[in-house]
Write an enzyme that holds these catalytic residues in place. Structure first.
Site, PDB file in Angstrom:
ATOM      1  N   CYS A   9       0.809  -1.219   0.000  1.00  0.00           N
ATOM      2  CA  CYS A   9       0.000   0.000   0.000  1.00  0.00           C
ATOM      3  C   CYS A   9       0.843   1.269   0.000  1.00  0.00           C
ATOM      4  CB  CYS A   9      -0.960   0.013   1.188  1.00  0.00           C
ATOM      5  SG  CYS A   9      -2.383  -1.067   0.935  1.00  0.00           S
ATOM      6  N   ASP A  10       2.117   1.184   0.333  1.00  0.00           N
ATOM      7  CA  ASP A  10       2.965   2.373   0.248  1.00  0.00           C
ATOM      8  C   ASP A  10       3.211   2.796  -1.193  1.00  0.00           C
ATOM      9  OD1 ASP A  10       3.563   3.369   2.866  1.00  0.00           O
ATOM     10  OD2 ASP A  10       4.725   1.575   3.251  1.00  0.00           O
ATOM     11  N   PRO A  11       3.804   1.941  -2.044  1.00  0.00           N
ATOM     12  CA  PRO A  11       3.970   2.368  -3.439  1.00  0.00           C
ATOM     13  C   PRO A  11       2.643   2.571  -4.158  1.00  0.00           C
ATOM     14  CG  PRO A  11       4.573   0.060  -3.180  1.00  0.00           C
ATOM     15  CD  PRO A  11       4.396   0.615  -1.799  1.00  0.00           C
TER      16      PRO A  11
END
Length: 811
Positions: free
Chosen positions: A568-570
């Site tokens: 979910c970060d990138p």
């Protein structure tokens, strides 16, 4: 700007099929682009996709297609008719871009192949989405997301002790690839405006998976540390635990959060055990710790636990799924889930919001098959135009963002990756860090904190912050905030991902900043949004994966949900880069800046849309299937005859998604008796005998090496992959495309950094032209050159601790 949508001057022809292309054009249409989906008479296969992976009833479009095709148009053309092919080319002649992927009869036509389209329409951008990219030794080979995860190293490290490795459920890699593709396409669009001429944008799903599903740049870490990262944190402890009425997930990313968690679960003796601060020690004592955590959680409801966790600032979330997501209070309050335009089910809302005079267009219903064919036939007949066969300008022109100055105030992975994208494509990115509290990625250092300069030995910081300048600035000191505002007055973009209350405490509202710089675009990336019940909660990627449903479909049926741990970060970073470009499209036409809100969890909800739309449309709840799939059979990991090395090497991933692939598998195996049953010729028959097929295929693989299995099955056209570890993916295809680049650092030396999954044929500049900055390295440039201050003023700021070039702990 009430009558103008941000991208309403942009026309895209969609020749793709599948989730990646569908989500790419979904994002573009949501921002107002005219998206024309060209389909064969039988329609996009996605129209017939159902929850079980089989075809929907005749004449009924699947819920997933309806979601992805909102606000698009549909044109039908028969690939067997020359007249229709000419019609498609006439439509393309009026477009700015084409999105192409293999998988349909139209896409297979030589006239509509990407290189042919680029040759015929040199002013056109042609974006392609393929498993491995258009060229290289693996180009054109059979693949599924499951085998791509294996090749990229996204499976071998993930799982719980005592269980086989497990893949990430929900085809998240395809959603990631679609997001990267849309973001790259808008960058090329901006390049074309400044310097006309199109190009091929070659997108590799394998590289999208490697960049997002392998946990924070493992190749970079291995290059500097000469060892893989400890896999223990990947299983998380505390992680996901059953409650009295559901599941709850935790993410203790810092030592303080672990201590707060000990108070939460009423184990004050754990507070005194300093060894438990280390995730590795908690993993070693997993059975002991989980026994208490499970017992404590089972005695309470999910709501009770979340309320207690919020009061102690312990990152926690309910584990959502297709049936429960729609009832989560924050999603309801923030209208993150909306009624589909035609009704009948819920779908995620647009994953970002524009605040200001600009707005996104209303979401329109998906088109019926061929609904707009007559309109487009009239349009091309009424306005014939010659095909532009002039060659485009050569490479070496302006980069998409080389007119932008970006101030970045972010940490860890999501925010830095958004700013890194802009720097990769030419923007001057100034990363602002406090010498008292720098980017948390620096804390993941290879040197102990009592060693001077430890903050410059962080491989993950080096991997996520290339193409940036470094400013060490204390905003809690006199003059610090004034310097920041002065810098913003000379800049085009501010990207920040603090908790919403941080900018509020500094008084840095969009209204205030626009008073002195009306063209500034302010991109805010809070975990859960700028308002709502969860506004001030601490969020990590793992928290988003728990709440959105990603964890729900990852893991084995008889075990707890597992977080993908990091994707979910990138995902949020790519969505933020896309949303920023939508705001740039507005500013390029009006001169006005905007506030852009990109909640991390909204990106996650879009990437798990299939769970929500299928449940609310058909009542079908997606489940954890381990390494199996609702749309493939057989599919699993199988052990080879190679000796075990503890790193996943002896495992292969095999996936059969089509009847043709099953025939190829049976033939490659020599058509043994167990492959000959007539029922196995179709997917339902194979799915019904999945256990038997698994056992037979496992026995066959156990007598052969990985290399033998891959050579035989891949040569026959069966999706197969070696289960690699994330720090050692198979290099052949990556090396051909130059995905990993060597970067020199004056302190750490050489490292290896992943590039972009989208290669630009016209502009093959390196992804990492500048290494990550050292803390405060470019203070003089910012203070003296950009802000025009004197050397004496600079010295005063440094003496007062307002600016600095290293970590200071003296208050």
């Amino acid at each position: 700007m009430t009558d103008m949508s941000p991208l309403d001057d942009y026309t895209v022809v969609d020749l793709s099929s599948g989730v990646a292309g569908g989500y790419c054009t979904h994002l573009l249409a949501g921002a107002g682009a005219v998206v024309v989906k060209v389909e064969p008479p039988e329609g996009d296969p996605l129209r017939r996709r159902s929850p079980s992976g089989t075809e929907s009833p005749a004449g009924q479009d699947g819920a997933l297609f309806q979601f992805l095709a909102c606000s698009t148009q549909s044109v039908v053309a028969d690939p067997d008719r020359g007249e229709d092919i000419g019609f498609v080319l006439d439509v393309i002649a009026r477009a700015d871009a084409v999105v192409w992927s293999p998988g349909s009869r139209l896409a297979a036509l030589p006239e509509l192949f990407p290189t042919a389209l680029h040759e015929r329409f040199p002013a056109l951008d042609v974006l392609t989405l393929t498993p491995f990219g258009l060229d290289g030794p693996w180009a054109g080979r059979a693949a599924s997301e499951f085998t791509l995860q294996a090749w990229a190293g996204a499976i071998g490290w993930r799982g719980l002790p005592g269980r086989p490795p497990v893949s990430v459920g929900g085809r998240v890699g395809e959603w990631m690839a679609g997001t990267f593709a849309a973001t790259g396409l808008l960058a090329s669009r901006r390049r074309r405006i400044a310097d006309p001429g199109g190009q091929i944008l070659d997108t590799s799903v394998l590289e999208a998976v490697a960049l997002s599903l392998t946990n924070m740049h493992p190749v970079s870490y291995f290059a500097e540390a000469a060892r893989p990262r400890d896999p223990a944190p990947m299983s998380l402890l505390p992680g996901v635990h059953a409650t009295g009425d559901g599941w709850v997930g935790f993410m203790c990313g810092t030592g303080q959060q672990w201590l707060d968690f000990c108070v939460l679960v009423e184990r004050f003796d754990w507070l005194d055990d300093e060894t438990l601060i280390a995730q590795g020690e908690r993993e070693r004592r997993r059975d002991e710790l989980t026994a208490h955590i499970d017992s404590w959680a089972a005695a309470r409801t999910t709501a009770e636990i979340l309320e207690l966790a919020a009061s102690l600032r312990v990152p926690a979330a309910p584990v959502g799924n297709g049936a429960t997501i729609s009832a989560i209070d924050h999603f309801v309050d923030q209208a993150m889930l909306v009624e589909a335009p035609r009704g009948g089910f819920l779908q995620p809302a647009t994953p970002y919001r524009l605040h200001g005079k600009a707005s996104l267009p209303p979401v329109e219903p998906p088109p019926a098959l061929g609904e707009h064919t007559s309109d487009w036939r009239r349009r091309v007949a009424d306005c014939r135009q010659d095909l532009d066969r002039a060659r485009p300008p050569g490479p070496g022109g302006p980069l998409p963002f080389d007119d932008l100055r970006v101030v970045e105030m972010t940490a860890f992975w999501a925010g830095p990756s958004a700013a890194q994208f802009l720097g990769t494509h030419g923007a001057e990115v100034i990363k602002v860090e406090s010498p008292a509290r720098p980017d948390g990625m620096r804390a993941l250092s290879l040197r102990p904190v009592d060693e001077d300069g430890w903050w410059e030995y962080g491989p993950l910081y080096h991997a996520t912050n290339t193409n940036k300048l470094g400013l060490g600035l204390r905003l809690d000191r006199p003059r610090g905030l004034d310097l920041l505002v002065d810098l913003l007055d000379t800049s085009d973009v501010l990207i920040e991902n603090f908790s919403p209350r941080v900018l509020d405490s500094w008084g840095l509202s969009a209204d205030l900043l626009h008073q002195t710089n009306p063209g500034l675009i302010l991109v805010r990336m809070p975990a859960f949004g700028l308002t709502g019940p969860w506004r001030d909660r601490t969020g990590f990627a793992q928290t988003m994966e728990q709440a959105s449903g990603m964890a729900w479909v990852t893991g084995f049926p008889d075990g707890s949900p597992q977080v993908p741990s990091g994707v979910c970060d990138p995902l949020a970073g790519a969505h933020a880069a896309f949303a920023l470009q939508v705001a740039l499209a507005v500013r390029d036409r009006t001169g006005e800046g905007l506030l852009v809100e990109v909640p991390m969890v909204a990106s996650a909800l879009n990437a798990t849309a299939e769970q929500l739309v299928e449940y609310t449309a058909h009542g079908v709840l997606a489940q954890r299937l381990g390494n199996r799939s609702p749309s493939a059979a057989p599919q699993n990991l199988y052990r080879s005859s190679d000796p075990g090395d503890g790193l996943g090497g002896p495992l292969v991933a095999v996936s059969v998604e089509t009847d043709e692939q099953w025939d190829a598998l049976a033939t490659a195996l020599g058509a043994p008796e167990w492959t000959r049953s007539p029922e196995l010729a179709t997917f339902p028959g194979r799915k019904a005998q999945e256990d038997v097929l698994d056992a037979c295929l496992a026995a066959w693989c156990a007598e052969r090496t990985v290399d033998e299995i891959v050579a035989l099955l891949w040569g026959a056209g069966v999706p197969v992959g070696r289960v690699a570890m994330p720090h050692e993916p198979e290099p052949v295809q990556f090396d051909h495309r130059g995905f990993f680049e060597s970067v020199e650092h004056p302190v750490e030396g050489s490292t290896v950094v992943a590039g972009s999954p989208v290669l630009f044929s016209r502009d093959r500049y390196p992804a990492h032209r500048r290494r990550a900055p050292m803390l405060g390295e470019h203070n003089r440039y910012v203070v003296n050159a950009l802000l025009g201050m004197t050397a004496d003023e600079y010295a005063g700021l440094e003496a007062d601790g307002v600016i600095g070039r290293g970590v200071r702990t003296d208050g």
